[in-house]
Design a protein around this motif. Structure first.
Motif, PDB file in Angstrom:
ATOM      1  N   ALA A  14      -7.138   0.432  -3.128  1.00  0.00           N
ATOM      2  CA  ALA A  14      -7.199  -0.563  -2.054  1.00  0.00           C
ATOM      3  C   ALA A  14      -7.988  -1.771  -2.517  1.00  0.00           C
ATOM      4  CB  ALA A  14      -7.841   0.033  -0.803  1.00  0.00           C
ATOM      5  N   ILE A  15      -7.723  -2.885  -1.832  1.00  0.00           N
ATOM      6  CA  ILE A  15      -8.522  -4.091  -2.011  1.00  0.00           C
ATOM      7  C   ILE A  15      -9.485  -4.131  -0.834  1.00  0.00           C
ATOM      8  CG2 ILE A  15      -8.439  -6.566  -2.424  1.00  0.00           C
ATOM      9  CD1 ILE A  15      -5.437  -6.273  -2.959  1.00  0.00           C
ATOM     10  N   HIS A  16     -10.766  -4.216  -1.126  1.00  0.00           N
ATOM     11  CA  HIS A  16     -11.800  -4.091  -0.099  1.00  0.00           C
ATOM     12  C   HIS A  16     -12.535  -5.409   0.130  1.00  0.00           C
ATOM     13  CE1 HIS A  16     -11.296  -0.127  -1.981  1.00  0.00           C
ATOM     14  NE2 HIS A  16     -11.755   0.416  -0.874  1.00  0.00           N
TER      15      HIS A  16
ATOM     16  N   TRP B 178       2.885 -12.086   3.064  1.00  0.00           N
ATOM     17  CA  TRP B 178       4.008 -11.171   3.366  1.00  0.00           C
ATOM     18  C   TRP B 178       4.794 -10.840   2.115  1.00  0.00           C
ATOM     19  CZ3 TRP B 178       4.622  -8.776   7.946  1.00  0.00           C
ATOM     20  CH2 TRP B 178       3.971  -9.309   9.069  1.00  0.00           C
TER      21      TRP B 178
ATOM     22  N   LEU C 217       2.969 -16.707   5.890  1.00  0.00           N
ATOM     23  CA  LEU C 217       2.019 -16.632   4.783  1.00  0.00           C
ATOM     24  C   LEU C 217       2.677 -16.021   3.547  1.00  0.00           C
ATOM     25  CD1 LEU C 217      -1.133 -15.110   6.601  1.00  0.00           C
ATOM     26  CD2 LEU C 217      -0.725 -17.520   6.046  1.00  0.00           C
TER      27      LEU C 217
ATOM     28  N   ASP D 167      -1.275 -19.486   9.169  1.00  0.00           N
ATOM     29  CA  ASP D 167      -0.001 -19.467   9.880  1.00  0.00           C
ATOM     30  C   ASP D 167      -0.204 -19.903  11.339  1.00  0.00           C
ATOM     31  OD1 ASP D 167      -0.791 -17.304  11.456  1.00  0.00           O
ATOM     32  OD2 ASP D 167       0.380 -15.824  10.355  1.00  0.00           O
TER      33      ASP D 167
ATOM     34  N   ASP E 148       0.111  -1.709   1.878  1.00  0.00           N
ATOM     35  CA  ASP E 148       0.293  -1.179   3.232  1.00  0.00           C
ATOM     36  C   ASP E 148       0.366  -2.296   4.271  1.00  0.00           C
ATOM     37  OD1 ASP E 148       0.332   1.537   2.572  1.00  0.00           O
ATOM     38  OD2 ASP E 148      -1.853   1.602   2.454  1.00  0.00           O
ATOM     39  N   LEU E 149      -0.370  -3.355   4.024  1.00  0.00           N
ATOM     40  CA  LEU E 149      -0.421  -4.481   4.977  1.00  0.00           C
ATOM     41  C   LEU E 149      -0.413  -5.776   4.188  1.00  0.00           C
ATOM     42  CD1 LEU E 149      -3.422  -3.255   7.202  1.00  0.00           C
ATOM     43  CD2 LEU E 149      -0.993  -3.122   7.799  1.00  0.00           C
ATOM     44  N   PRO E 150       0.004  -6.884   4.803  1.00  0.00           N
ATOM     45  CA  PRO E 150      -0.150  -8.172   4.125  1.00  0.00           C
ATOM     46  C   PRO E 150      -1.645  -8.452   3.913  1.00  0.00           C
ATOM     47  CG  PRO E 150       1.217  -8.369   6.106  1.00  0.00           C
ATOM     48  CD  PRO E 150       0.595  -7.014   6.143  1.00  0.00           C
TER      49      PRO E 150
ATOM     50  N   VAL F 284      -4.355 -10.251   4.462  1.00  0.00           N
ATOM     51  CA  VAL F 284      -4.874 -11.326   5.309  1.00  0.00           C
ATOM     52  C   VAL F 284      -6.377 -11.430   5.117  1.00  0.00           C
ATOM     53  CG1 VAL F 284      -5.265 -12.008   7.708  1.00  0.00           C
ATOM     54  CG2 VAL F 284      -3.044 -11.086   7.010  1.00  0.00           C
ATOM     55  N   MET F 285      -6.883 -12.650   4.968  1.00  0.00           N
ATOM     56  CA  MET F 285      -8.320 -12.818   4.773  1.00  0.00           C
ATOM     57  C   MET F 285      -9.026 -12.827   6.123  1.00  0.00           C
ATOM     58  SD  MET F 285     -10.420 -15.555   2.490  1.00  0.00           S
ATOM     59  CE  MET F 285     -10.249 -16.910   3.633  1.00  0.00           C
ATOM     60  N   VAL F 286      -8.653 -13.760   6.980  1.00  0.00           N
ATOM     61  CA  VAL F 286      -9.212 -13.814   8.336  1.00  0.00           C
ATOM     62  C   VAL F 286      -8.043 -13.719   9.308  1.00  0.00           C
ATOM     63  CG1 VAL F 286     -10.438 -15.240  10.022  1.00  0.00           C
ATOM     64  CG2 VAL F 286     -11.239 -15.156   7.658  1.00  0.00           C
ATOM     65  N   TYR F 287      -8.113 -12.768  10.231  1.00  0.00           N
ATOM     66  CA  TYR F 287      -7.041 -12.586  11.203  1.00  0.00           C
ATOM     67  C   TYR F 287      -7.153 -13.625  12.321  1.00  0.00           C
ATOM     68  CZ  TYR F 287      -5.529  -8.167   9.200  1.00  0.00           C
ATOM     69  OH  TYR F 287      -5.011  -7.203   8.359  1.00  0.00           O
TER      70      TYR F 287
ATOM     71  N   ASN G  68      -3.651 -16.648  11.462  1.00  0.00           N
ATOM     72  CA  ASN G  68      -3.964 -15.761  10.339  1.00  0.00           C
ATOM     73  C   ASN G  68      -4.065 -16.591   9.067  1.00  0.00           C
ATOM     74  OD1 ASN G  68      -3.591 -13.124  11.763  1.00  0.00           O
ATOM     75  ND2 ASN G  68      -1.514 -13.947  12.009  1.00  0.00           N
TER      76      ASN G  68
END
Lengths: 554, 554
Positions: free
Chosen positions: A131-133, A439, A436, A360, A448-450, A452-455, A364
Motif C-alpha cells: 500500500a501507499i501510506h 483514475w 483526475l 476535480d 484498490d482506490l484512485p 486521492v491526496m485530499v478528498y 478531490n
C-alpha cells in the motif's frame, strides 16, 4: 466445571531467541556495537534472513544512504525476498534492491523523483506494492502488522556505548527505532562520527544493536528552501486573499503550510500586508512545519511565535539554535525534530493549506500523474478532517457552524482545509479537470482506490488567482461544482461555469473575488514581499541563515 | 531596492535563560540531579513561577502521585495561578491544587471518579477549563500552544545520571517529556528506586532536570481487569453477534477493544465460538489495547498474534514478559508501552468497538452525565473515521463501498466504528434516548459544544441484545433513526419504532436479528466463555498472570 485450556505448548519468545542468534553470528564483525564500514555488507548479509521485513530510514530529508547502498550490494543468493517498509524512497539504491531481487515487497509513503522508475519496476513485477501510506499510518503499522525485523537508521553521531545523537534531523528515527527495538528487532545505525561525549542523547544505546561510521555524512535533501526571487505577483495576490479572506475571519492561529512558492508568498507578506491589517498577535502564531527559510521575516517581526518541526532544513541550523524561544531544541541548542509529533500537531491544528496538481469538480485533488507512483507524504493527514478533535477554537467552530447551516446535525467544529492553486500549472496544464489522472493510475497499477491526496469531502476552500470558493458552505454537490468552476478561470472547467449561478454564489459570499474582499489587485506586487531574494532572508536572519551553495546567487 | 528589516532587537532565548536561572536557584537542593523527598516541596516552590504551565503526569494508570501531593502542599503565596495541562485527573491532590488556589486553569482529557468534584470546582470558579481533549490532541498541543514549562513525571527507577526506566507503564511519559524538555522546560521525575544500572533506558538523562525518590512506589490503577465471573449470557449473545455478524464478514484483523465486560466477552469466546466458526488466523490478529487479562485465552489459543499497548495492567507483568512474540518489550524483557503510538495504531486500525452510556437517534453517543465533567479519554480518536488513512484492507473497503452505495462519490474506505450496548444500563436507565444529557451539560458548564464521545456521522454499527444495526448503509437520516430504534428493545425509543419500516430494514440486511445471523440465542451461555473466572485466567496463563488481591476470590 471450568474449561481446561487444551493448547499445545509452544515457544513464545522466538523473536528474542532469533535476535540473539543473529547477533551472535555477527559478533565477530563488531567491537562492542561498532562495525567497520568495510564490514557493513558482511554485517547485512549475516544479520538479514530471506523474507525479513526491513525498514531503511528514508525521511523527507535524512537518508540512511550508506546502509542502503550496502544492502543493494548484498548477495541476492543470501539476502532476498525482503519486504521493505520505508516512508520515503528517494535514492537510486532504494530501488536497486528491487532491481537486484534482494527485495520484493514494498510498503511506503512517498517516492518523489523515483516515481517513474518505480512505476516501471511495478509493471515488471519486481516490486509488489502492499500500500501507499501517509506517514502517520505507516508509523502506526510499525506497531501493528508491519513491524520491522531490521531497521537501518541514520544519525549524526554515536558514542562508544552506541547512544545516538540525530542532529536536527531527528525526523522519523524515534518512530522507526521504537517499533523495531521493542519487538526484538535489530537496529543498525549509520553515523557521521563517533565522539566521546554526545551533544545530547536522542536514542538510548540499548535500543541500538550496531553502529557503523559511514565513509561520508548521510545525505540530507534541502527540500523546504524556496527562493523569494521566484515568487510571482499572482502568488502575492493569492496570498493576500488567503490572509484577508481566510486567516483573518477564521482567526487562524495554529496551522500547517505545505511546501511551495504559494505558501512561501503568504509567509513573506505577513510582516508587510498582514501587519498593515493589524493582524499581528491574531493569526499565524503556531506552525507545524519544517524550518522553511521564508519564515524568517515572519519570525523576526513577531508574527510566528512557535514552530514544531517534522525535520530540519539545510542552512537553518544556526538560526534555529539562536531562536530557541520559537523552535524545539535540545539542551545542546540544536533542534529536535520529530515527524510523528509534528504530523499530529498539524492534524489537530486549525488549518492546512497546500497545493496540488489536479482538482476535480467535487473538490478531490491529487498529485498523481500518469506512469508515476509518487505517493502521498503528509498532506492527506494534515489535509483531512480531524474527527478525533474535541477542543475548540474560533475558526474551527465557525467553519463547523457554516458547514451545517440549516441542517439538524449535532454541532461539531471543522478543520479548514485549503487548496491554493493557480488555475493553470506548468506547461499550461489546467489544474481543474473533469476527471483526475488518479483514475487512470488506479487502472494502470491495479490499485484498490484512485490515489486521492485530499478528498473533496474534507476540503473547505479552494483559492486561485480568480478568488476564493468556500466549498463547505455549499448546500448541494451542484452548488459545490459551480463554486469550483467559479474560481477555475480560463480552464475548460472554468469556462463551462453557469455564470448566473456563480454570481448567485458571489452574492452569498460562497465565491469571493479580490474586490469582494476589498483587495486591489494592482497592489499585489513583489514590493509586498518582506524578502525578495535569498540574500534578503540572510539579512533578516542577522547572518544566521546559511543557505546551501545552490541558493547563493551573490 | 531590497526591504530592510526594521525590527527592534530582542532576546530570543529567554526560555533557556529562565530555565538556567531556575535551575541555579534550586541547585542547593540537589546532588547532581537528585533531590531528597523531604526537599520536594521546597524544590517545587523554588522551580515554579506563578502562571506556569505545568503537566502532572496522570495517565490512565500511572500517576506522579508524590509530586502531585507535594505541589498541593506548596505555599499558594509563592505558587499560584498555574495552568495545569494533564491527561487524566484521578487523584484528590489533582483537584486540591485548584481548591487551594495554586492552580487556576486546566486543559485535560479525562477525570473519571473526580468528575463530580471537578464539576463543583468549575461552578465555584476555582477551575477554568480551557478544553476537554482526547489524548492525542492534548499531546499534540504540547508541541503547539500548550507546551509545559514544568512537567512532573513518574518512572520505576533512575540511575545516578538521571536516566529513567519507566517499567511497563511507559504510557504518556515520552510525549510529556519530549514536549517539555525540548522547549527548555523543566522535567522533574519521581522514581520508586535509584539503581546502579537500569534494566533499560526509556528516557535519557539529558531530558531530565531533577529526580526525586518517592517515599513509596507511584500509584498504578488496575483499570483493565474484568472478572469473567461477572459476564452475563446477554453479553455472550452480543459477543456472538459481533463475531459472526461483523468480525467475520468484514475480516477484521486489526482492531481496538474498549474497556468493559461487553468486549471482554468477545475476547473470551474467540477460542470457543470463533474457533468453531473456523475464524482463527482470519480475525482479531492485531490489537491496540492494554494487556487485558481477558485476552489471555485468545493469545494462548493462537487467535491474537500481536498487541501494542497504551499502558500495562497490574498482574500482567510476568505474562507479558514471557510472551514477547505477542507484546512489545524491551531488551530487559519488560513491556514498553506508549500511549501516543497505541492511540495512533488504533486510529488507523480496521475497527473500534466500545460501549457508551447514551446513544441518541442519530447515533451520537456520550458518556457525559449530569453534574459530572468526565472527559473523553481515547474513545473519540479510536471511534472516529480515519480520514488520513490511504492503505486498504478488506473490511475497510467493504464498509466504504456499502456506505456510498448509489452515490457518485469518490471511492474511499471506511473505518468500522461499533457501539456495543445493552438497551438498558444500570438502574434500568435506557441507553437509547431522544436527547443526550450532553446537551444539558453544555448548558450547565457553558461549553462550546455538547460533549459527544462518538459522533453519529462516524458510527457504522450499533449492537444490542436485540440485534445489529448497520447504520452506514442507511440512505437517509430517517432510515438511520429507524435502524437505531430497531435494535433499541423495550426502551421508549425502541417501542416507538415503525415496525413495518424496521422489517423492511431487516429485509435489506440493515437490521439483523440473531436468527438472521444463524445464531441460536439458547446457545449463548457462559459455557462459551473460555475462562469463567479470574482463576481460569491464571490457569490459562500457566500461572504467569498474578491478579491483584481484590480479584482473587479463591
Amino acid at each position: 466445571m471450568n474449561p481446561t485450556p487444551q493448547v499445545a505448548p509452544r515457544a513464545w519468545n522466538t523473536l528474542a531467541d532469533d535476535k540473539a542468534s543473529r547477533l551472535a553470528l555477527a559478533a565477530h564483525l563488531a567491537r562492542g556495537k561498532h562495525v567497520d564500514a568495510a564490514d557493513a555488507v558482511a554485517l547485512i548479509e549475516t544479520i538479514l534472513r530471506p523474507g525479513d521485513r526491513v525498514c531503511i530510514e528514508g525521511n523527507n530529508q535524512k537518508h540512511a544512504d550508506f546502509l542502503s547502498a550496502c544492502l543493494a550490494k548484498a548477495d541476492p543468493q543470501r539476502v532476498h525476498d525482503l519486504h521493505i517498509v520505508q516512508s520515503n524512497l528517494a535514492l537510486a539504491s532504494h530501488l536497486d534492491v528491487f532491481e537486484r531481487g534482494i527485495a520484493r515487497d514494498l510498503d511506503f509513503c512517498y517516492s518523489g523523483d523515483q516515481g517513474v522508475r518505480m512505476g516501471r519496476l511495478i509493471k515488471e513485477g519486481r516490486i509488489r506494492v502492499g500500500a501507499i501510506h501517509t506517514y502517520l499510518e505507516l508509523y502506526s503499522r510499525y506497531f501493528v502488522d508491519l513491524t520491522p525485523r531490521v531497521a537501518f537508521v541514520a544519525a549524526q553521531s554515536a558514542d562508544a556505548q552506541g547512544n545516538l545523537y540525530t542532529g536536527p534531523n531527528t525526523e522519523d528515527t524515534p518512530a522507526v527505532v521504537e517499533g523495531t527495538a521493542f519487538k526484538n528487532g535489530i537496529v543498525i545505525a549509520q553515523v557521521n562520527e563517533i565522539v566521546d561525549v554526545l551533544p545530547r542523547v536522542d536514542v538510548p544505546s540499548d535500543w541500538v544493536s550496531f553502529v557503523v561510521k559511514a565513509p561520508k555524512p548521510h545525505y540530507i535533501e534541502p527540500i523546504f528552501t524556496r527562493d523569494p526571487a521566484l515568487i510571482s505577483e499572482v502568488q502575492v495576490l493569492m496570498a493576500m486573499m488567503v490572509v484577508k479572506g481566510l486567516y483573518a475571519p477564521y482567526q487562524v492561529r495554529r496551522l500547517n503550510h505545505g511546501i511551495g512558492f504559494d505558501t512561501a508568498a503568504i509567509e513573506l507578506i505577513l510582516p508587510t500586508y498582514a501587519e498593515s491589517l493589524g493582524l499581528r498577535d491574531k493569526i499565524c502564531e503556531y506552525m507545524s512545519v519544517n524550518p522553511c527559510p521564508t519564515l524568517i521575516p515572519a519570525i523576526e517581526s513577531g508574527f510566528v511565535k512557535g514552530i514544531h518541526c517534522a525535520g530540519s532544513e539545510l542552512g537553518m541550523e544556526r538560526y534555529v539554535a539562536q531562536r530557541s524561544d520559537v523552535f524545539f531544541t535540545g539542551p545542546d541548542g540544536s533542534m529536535r525534530s520529530n515527524r510523528a509529533f509534528c504530523q499530529l500537531a498539524g492534524h489537530y491544528a486549525d488549518l492546512f493549506i497546500g497545493s496540488t496538481l489536479q482538482i476535480d469538480l467535487k473538490g478531490n485533488s491529487s498529485t498523481a500523474t500518469l506512469n508515476r507512483i509518487a505517493g502521498f507524504g503528509g498532506a492527506p493527514n494534515f489535509g483531512s478532517e480531524s474527527r478525533g478533535r474535541r477542543h475548540s477554537s474560533p475558526g474551527w467552530l465557525k467553519a463547523g457552524a457554516e458547514g451545517r447551516a440549516g441542517l439538524s446535525r449535532m454541532p461539531r467544529g471543522r478543520k479548514l482545509v485549503v487548496q491554493l492553486v493557480e488555475t493553470f500549472r506548468e506547461k499550461m496544464q489546467p489544474t481543474f479537470v473533469e476527471r483526475l489522472d488518479a483514475w487512470q493510475l488506479q487502472e494502470d497499477f491495479a490499485l484498490d482506490l484512485p490515489p486521492v491526496m485530499v478528498y473533496g469531502d474534507d476540503l473547505t476552500h479552494v483559492v486561485t488567482e480568480e478568488g476564493i470558493a468556500h466549498l463547505h458552505r455549499c448546500a448541494t454537490l451542484r452548488e459545490r461544482e459551480q463554486a469550483i468552476r467559479g474560481v477555475a478561470g480560463y480552464t475548460p472547467a472554468g469556462l463551462a461555469r453557469d455564470r448566473r449561478e456563480v454570481e448567485n454564489l458571489r452574492d452569498k459570499g460562497i465565491v469571493q473575488r479580490p474586490e469582494d474582499l476589498g483587495i486591489d489587485p494592482r497592489l499585489a506586487t513583489r514590493d509586498l514581499l518582506a524578502a525578495r531574494s535569498v540574500k534578503d532572508l540572510v539579512r533578516w536572519s542577522g547572518g544566521l541563515y546559511d543557505p546551501p551553495r545552490r541558493f547563493r546567487h551573490w
